[in-house]
Design an enzyme around this catalytic site. Structure first.
Site, PDB file in Angstrom:
ATOM      1  N   GLY A  12      49.367 -28.180 -32.511  1.00  0.00           N
ATOM      2  CA  GLY A  12      49.586 -27.986 -31.080  1.00  0.00           C
ATOM      3  C   GLY A  12      49.935 -26.569 -30.666  1.00  0.00           C
ATOM      4  N   SER A  13      49.536 -25.576 -31.492  1.00  0.00           N
ATOM      5  CA  SER A  13      49.866 -24.202 -31.085  1.00  0.00           C
ATOM      6  C   SER A  13      49.110 -23.819 -29.815  1.00  0.00           C
ATOM      7  CB  SER A  13      49.604 -23.207 -32.218  1.00  0.00           C
ATOM      8  OG  SER A  13      48.237 -23.093 -32.509  1.00  0.00           O
ATOM      9  N   ASN A  14      47.899 -24.316 -29.659  1.00  0.00           N
ATOM     10  CA  ASN A  14      47.178 -24.058 -28.396  1.00  0.00           C
ATOM     11  C   ASN A  14      47.862 -24.769 -27.231  1.00  0.00           C
ATOM     12  OD1 ASN A  14      44.502 -22.460 -28.518  1.00  0.00           O
ATOM     13  ND2 ASN A  14      44.504 -23.659 -30.408  1.00  0.00           N
ATOM     14  N   LYS A  62      40.280 -45.620 -28.126  1.00  0.00           N
ATOM     15  CA  LYS A  62      38.884 -46.064 -28.059  1.00  0.00           C
ATOM     16  C   LYS A  62      38.655 -47.014 -26.877  1.00  0.00           C
ATOM     17  CE  LYS A  62      35.609 -47.368 -31.578  1.00  0.00           C
ATOM     18  NZ  LYS A  62      35.442 -48.080 -32.846  1.00  0.00           N
ATOM     19  N   LEU A  87      36.816 -39.016 -30.987  1.00  0.00           N
ATOM     20  CA  LEU A  87      35.722 -38.951 -30.006  1.00  0.00           C
ATOM     21  C   LEU A  87      36.219 -39.540 -28.684  1.00  0.00           C
ATOM     22  CD1 LEU A  87      32.661 -38.300 -29.743  1.00  0.00           C
ATOM     23  CD2 LEU A  87      32.228 -40.703 -30.274  1.00  0.00           C
ATOM     24  N   ASN A 102      37.049 -29.037 -23.941  1.00  0.00           N
ATOM     25  CA  ASN A 102      37.397 -28.973 -25.365  1.00  0.00           C
ATOM     26  C   ASN A 102      37.264 -27.534 -25.848  1.00  0.00           C
ATOM     27  OD1 ASN A 102      37.881 -29.976 -28.085  1.00  0.00           O
ATOM     28  ND2 ASN A 102      35.689 -29.686 -28.468  1.00  0.00           N
ATOM     29  N   HIS A 104      36.339 -25.490 -29.387  1.00  0.00           N
ATOM     30  CA  HIS A 104      35.843 -25.639 -30.753  1.00  0.00           C
ATOM     31  C   HIS A 104      35.965 -24.286 -31.444  1.00  0.00           C
ATOM     32  CE1 HIS A 104      33.719 -27.570 -33.984  1.00  0.00           C
ATOM     33  NE2 HIS A 104      33.000 -26.475 -34.117  1.00  0.00           N
TER      34      HIS A 104
HETATM   35  C1  GAR Z   1      42.125 -25.155 -33.065  1.00  0.00           C
HETATM   36  O1  GAR Z   1      41.640 -24.085 -33.826  1.00  0.00           O
HETATM   37  C2  GAR Z   1      40.988 -25.839 -32.347  1.00  0.00           C
HETATM   38  O2  GAR Z   1      39.956 -24.982 -31.974  1.00  0.00           O
HETATM   39  C3  GAR Z   1      40.513 -26.813 -33.391  1.00  0.00           C
HETATM   40  O3  GAR Z   1      41.680 -27.299 -33.988  1.00  0.00           O
HETATM   41  C4  GAR Z   1      42.665 -26.257 -33.989  1.00  0.00           C
HETATM   42  C5  GAR Z   1      43.963 -26.837 -33.503  1.00  0.00           C
HETATM   43  O4  GAR Z   1      45.015 -25.924 -33.656  1.00  0.00           O
HETATM   44  N1  GAR Z   1      39.710 -27.863 -32.814  1.00  0.00           N
HETATM   45  C6  GAR Z   1      38.701 -28.440 -33.463  1.00  0.00           C
HETATM   46  O5  GAR Z   1      38.403 -28.135 -34.599  1.00  0.00           O
HETATM   47  C7  GAR Z   1      37.946 -29.497 -32.664  1.00  0.00           C
HETATM   48  N2  GAR Z   1      36.683 -29.796 -33.276  1.00  0.00           N
HETATM   49  P1  GAR Z   1      46.382 -26.147 -32.877  1.00  0.00           P
HETATM   50  O6  GAR Z   1      46.785 -27.611 -33.084  1.00  0.00           O
HETATM   51  O7  GAR Z   1      47.360 -25.227 -33.535  1.00  0.00           O
HETATM   52  O8  GAR Z   1      46.172 -25.836 -31.429  1.00  0.00           O
END
Ligand code: GAR
Length: 190
Positions: A12-14, A62, A87, A102, A104
């Site tokens: 969850g850093s983002n 789901k 999904l 999202n 990626h």
């Molecule tokens: C992020 O790098 C994001 O882009 C990726 O997971 C990471 C989560 O980091 N998402 C995917 O790979 C989706 N297909 P975070 O939990 O530290 O934010």
């Protein structure tokens, strides 16, 4: 005030970076976090940030009905997937058309699809000998890592880079761009 919900499966850093970006804004706020894993560190971050969070099961997600109800009860305008690995069901997409985004950690359409998340993506970049990687921010549809691309940013990949090196370059791009791109998308919905 626009209300944003974040869906996350792991660290969850983002999510934290986005929440901090909108802190003090009178335009939008992160007001709800949904995790699909009770051990996800994003739940600790939510507590620290004072943001309401819930854990949902894969089956609940789901089925979508209870998720949609939770979002609607809280008057959520926009949904952000930040490291969310399930999904998104069609019902939820229909409840929030054009309002689920999202991120990626690669340059889609390269290195997308089921199983392509986090470090798996960066390992694939190394395995392919790519000279660049980056981030893709896109609206979602019913397929993994598809839907209209809104924004991409690139970073260089050196022949000596490990997947960890690429991960940290990509994370830096995510922290720099994801919050302001969310804000730009929100403005298009005004
Ligand atoms: C992020 O790098 C994001 O882009 C990726 O997971 C990471 C989560 O980091 N998402 C995917 O790979 C989706 N297909 P975070 O939990 O530290 O934010």
């Amino acid at each position: 005030m626009k209300k944003i919900a974040i869906l996350a499966s792991g660290s969850g850093s983002n999510a934290e970076n986005i929440a901090n970006y909108f802190k003090g804004s009178d335009y939008a706020e992160v007001s709800f976090i949904i995790a699909n894993n009770p051990n996800a560190y994003v739940l600790e971050r939510a507590k620290r940030l004072g943001i309401e969070s819930v854990v949902v099961t894969k089956d609940e997600f789901k089925a979508a009905d209870s998720i949609i109800a939770m979002l609607q009860e809280r008057h959520i305008d926009f949904v952000v997937l930040a490291g969310f690995l399930l999904l998104v069901p069609q019902k939820l997409i229909q409840a929030y058309p054009g309002r689920i985004v999202n991120i990626h950690p690669a340059l889609l359409p390269k290195h997308g699809g089921k199983g392509m998340y986090g470090d798996n993506v960066h390992k694939a970049v190394v395995a392919c000998g790519d000279t660049e990687s980056g981030i893709t921010i896109h609206l979602i549809d019913e397929h993994y890592d598809q839907g209209t691309t809104f924004f991409q940013a690139k970073c260089q990949v050196l022949p000596t880079d490990t997947y960890e090196d690429i991960a940290s370059k990509v994370h830096a791009l995510e922290y720099e761009h994801f919050p302001h791109v969310i804000e730009e998308i929100l403005h298009t919905l005004d």
